[in-house]
Scaffold this active site. Structure first.
Site, PDB file in Angstrom:
ATOM      1  N   ASP A 196       0.848  -1.191   0.000  1.00  7.52           N
ATOM      2  CA  ASP A 196       0.000   0.000   0.000  1.00  7.52           C
ATOM      3  C   ASP A 196       0.887   1.247   0.000  1.00  7.52           C
ATOM      4  O   ASP A 196       1.892   1.311   0.705  1.00  7.52           O
ATOM      5  CB  ASP A 196      -0.912  -0.017   1.236  1.00  7.52           C
ATOM      6  CG  ASP A 196      -2.046   0.982   1.131  1.00  7.52           C
ATOM      7  OD1 ASP A 196      -3.196   0.558   0.946  1.00  7.52           O
ATOM      8  OD2 ASP A 196      -1.764   2.204   1.236  1.00  7.52           O
ATOM      9  N   ILE A 197       0.498   2.246  -0.788  1.00 13.15           N
ATOM     10  CA  ILE A 197       1.300   3.466  -0.914  1.00 13.15           C
ATOM     11  C   ILE A 197       1.275   4.284   0.381  1.00 13.15           C
ATOM     12  O   ILE A 197       2.181   5.090   0.624  1.00 13.15           O
ATOM     13  CB  ILE A 197       0.786   4.303  -2.113  1.00 13.15           C
ATOM     14  CG1 ILE A 197       1.876   5.209  -2.648  1.00 13.15           C
ATOM     15  CG2 ILE A 197      -0.485   5.077  -1.760  1.00 13.15           C
ATOM     16  CD1 ILE A 197       1.554   5.808  -4.008  1.00 13.15           C
ATOM     17  N   ASN A 201     -12.943  -3.445   2.033  1.00 15.54           N
ATOM     18  CA  ASN A 201     -13.935  -2.381   2.141  1.00 15.54           C
ATOM     19  C   ASN A 201     -14.852  -2.430   0.923  1.00 15.54           C
ATOM     20  O   ASN A 201     -14.408  -2.739  -0.182  1.00 15.54           O
ATOM     21  CB  ASN A 201     -13.245  -1.016   2.218  1.00 15.54           C
ATOM     22  CG  ASN A 201     -12.415  -0.861   3.482  1.00 15.54           C
ATOM     23  OD1 ASN A 201     -12.827  -1.295   4.562  1.00 15.54           O
ATOM     24  ND2 ASN A 201     -11.232  -0.278   3.361  1.00 15.54           N
ATOM     25  N   GLU A 227     -12.145   3.311  -1.480  1.00 16.65           N
ATOM     26  CA  GLU A 227     -11.678   4.455  -2.272  1.00 16.65           C
ATOM     27  C   GLU A 227     -11.393   4.060  -3.720  1.00 16.65           C
ATOM     28  O   GLU A 227     -11.637   4.841  -4.635  1.00 16.65           O
ATOM     29  CB  GLU A 227     -10.391   5.031  -1.661  1.00 16.65           C
ATOM     30  CG  GLU A 227     -10.616   5.739  -0.341  1.00 16.65           C
ATOM     31  CD  GLU A 227      -9.322   6.025   0.390  1.00 16.65           C
ATOM     32  OE1 GLU A 227      -8.238   5.867  -0.218  1.00 16.65           O
ATOM     33  OE2 GLU A 227      -9.397   6.381   1.569  1.00 16.65           O
ATOM     34  N   HIS A 230     -10.139  -5.142  -3.528  1.00 18.58           N
ATOM     35  CA  HIS A 230      -8.808  -5.401  -2.971  1.00 18.58           C
ATOM     36  C   HIS A 230      -8.937  -5.790  -1.513  1.00 18.58           C
ATOM     37  O   HIS A 230      -9.808  -5.289  -0.800  1.00 18.58           O
ATOM     38  CB  HIS A 230      -7.876  -4.198  -3.121  1.00 18.58           C
ATOM     39  CG  HIS A 230      -8.490  -2.895  -2.682  1.00 18.58           C
ATOM     40  ND1 HIS A 230      -9.420  -2.221  -3.433  1.00 18.58           N
ATOM     41  CD2 HIS A 230      -8.315  -2.160  -1.552  1.00 18.58           C
ATOM     42  CE1 HIS A 230      -9.784  -1.115  -2.803  1.00 18.58           C
ATOM     43  NE2 HIS A 230      -9.133  -1.065  -1.644  1.00 18.58           N
ATOM     44  N   HIS A 259      -6.915  -5.834   2.061  1.00 18.60           N
ATOM     45  CA  HIS A 259      -5.777  -5.304   2.808  1.00 18.60           C
ATOM     46  C   HIS A 259      -5.242  -6.407   3.722  1.00 18.60           C
ATOM     47  O   HIS A 259      -6.018  -7.016   4.465  1.00 18.60           O
ATOM     48  CB  HIS A 259      -6.202  -4.132   3.692  1.00 18.60           C
ATOM     49  CG  HIS A 259      -6.751  -2.944   2.957  1.00 18.60           C
ATOM     50  ND1 HIS A 259      -6.047  -1.770   2.803  1.00 18.60           N
ATOM     51  CD2 HIS A 259      -7.944  -2.739   2.346  1.00 18.60           C
ATOM     52  CE1 HIS A 259      -6.793  -0.890   2.138  1.00 18.60           C
ATOM     53  NE2 HIS A 259      -7.943  -1.458   1.853  1.00 18.60           N
TER      54      HIS A 259
HETATM   55  P1  DGP Z   1      -9.702   1.369   0.178  1.00 23.02           P
HETATM   56  O1  DGP Z   1     -10.046   2.505   1.089  1.00 23.02           O
HETATM   57  O2  DGP Z   1     -10.057   0.037   0.780  1.00 23.02           O
HETATM   58  O3  DGP Z   1     -10.241   1.551  -1.224  1.00 23.02           O
HETATM   59  O4  DGP Z   1      -8.131   1.365   0.066  1.00 23.02           O
HETATM   60  C1  DGP Z   1      -7.421   1.879  -1.002  1.00 23.02           C
HETATM   61  C2  DGP Z   1      -5.955   1.763  -0.656  1.00 23.02           C
HETATM   62  O5  DGP Z   1      -5.220   1.912  -1.857  1.00 23.02           O
HETATM   63  C3  DGP Z   1      -5.439   2.841   0.304  1.00 23.02           C
HETATM   64  O6  DGP Z   1      -5.000   2.201   1.508  1.00 23.02           O
HETATM   65  C4  DGP Z   1      -4.285   3.487  -0.417  1.00 23.02           C
HETATM   66  C5  DGP Z   1      -3.998   2.544  -1.562  1.00 23.02           C
HETATM   67  N1  DGP Z   1      -3.560   3.196  -2.785  1.00 23.02           N
HETATM   68  C6  DGP Z   1      -4.196   4.207  -3.431  1.00 23.02           C
HETATM   69  N2  DGP Z   1      -3.517   4.564  -4.531  1.00 23.02           N
HETATM   70  C7  DGP Z   1      -2.432   3.740  -4.594  1.00 23.02           C
HETATM   71  C8  DGP Z   1      -1.358   3.611  -5.523  1.00 23.02           C
HETATM   72  O7  DGP Z   1      -1.242   4.321  -6.523  1.00 23.02           O
HETATM   73  N3  DGP Z   1      -0.420   2.662  -5.246  1.00 23.02           N
HETATM   74  C9  DGP Z   1      -0.515   1.849  -4.142  1.00 23.02           C
HETATM   75  N4  DGP Z   1       0.461   0.959  -3.971  1.00 23.02           N
HETATM   76  N5  DGP Z   1      -1.525   1.942  -3.256  1.00 23.02           N
HETATM   77  C10 DGP Z   1      -2.461   2.874  -3.482  1.00 23.02           C
END
Ligand code: DGP
Length: 118
Positions: A31-32, A88, A96, A101, A103
């Site tokens: 996760d970023i 989620n 988001e 996905h 986590h």
């Molecule tokens: P959610 O709220 O469950 O949709 O989580 C989305 C997650 O995705 C959040 O923890 C941050 C991650 N994320 C968003 N953009 C990027 C990206 O460009 N690269 C990576 N590695 N993670 C990302």
């Protein structure tokens, strides 16, 4: 055809990521914006927007996501101490990115599962 998503671009490597696993059904990358020492996202290669969009034919992919989570948790050294898997869904789930996905979070005590209303 389903539209591209941020995560489908990570899956096809047109966007960079810290990818830790990929096979014919799923991809995993860090996760970023990590919320714990280990924070990995495990995603289906097929674009499935939300859990509500999962088809009966996705059953093998859903099982693969869990198996990969188990294996990555062991590789990360958090299997014994424990971890949390979160998916989620839509607005109330605070999803988001519209590409299903899971986590994988661990490496510290994660606290209560859900913040309770005061
Ligand atoms: P959610 O709220 O469950 O949709 O989580 C989305 C997650 O995705 C959040 O923890 C941050 C991650 N994320 C968003 N953009 C990027 C990206 O460009 N690269 C990576 N590695 N993670 C990302």
């Amino acid at each position: 055809m389903t539209e591209e998503t941020l995560f489908s671009k990570i899956i096809d490597k047109s966007l960079p990521s810290d990818m830790v696993y990929q096979d014919d059904l799923v991809t995993a990358f860090r996760d970023i914006n990590p919320a714990a020492p280990t924070h990995i996202l495990i995603v289906p290669n097929r674009i499935i927007p939300t859990v509500d969009d999962v088809q009966d034919s996705d059953e093998a992919t859903m099982g693969r996501m869990l198996r990969v989570a188990r294996d990555l948790a062991r590789e990360e050294g958090i299997a014994e101490s424990g971890y949390r898997l979160i998916i989620n869904c839509r607005e109330h789930g605070r999803q988001e990115v519209p590409h299903l996905h899971m986590h994988l979070l661990g490496g510290r005590d994660l606290g209560f599962m859900v913040a309770r209303e005061k």
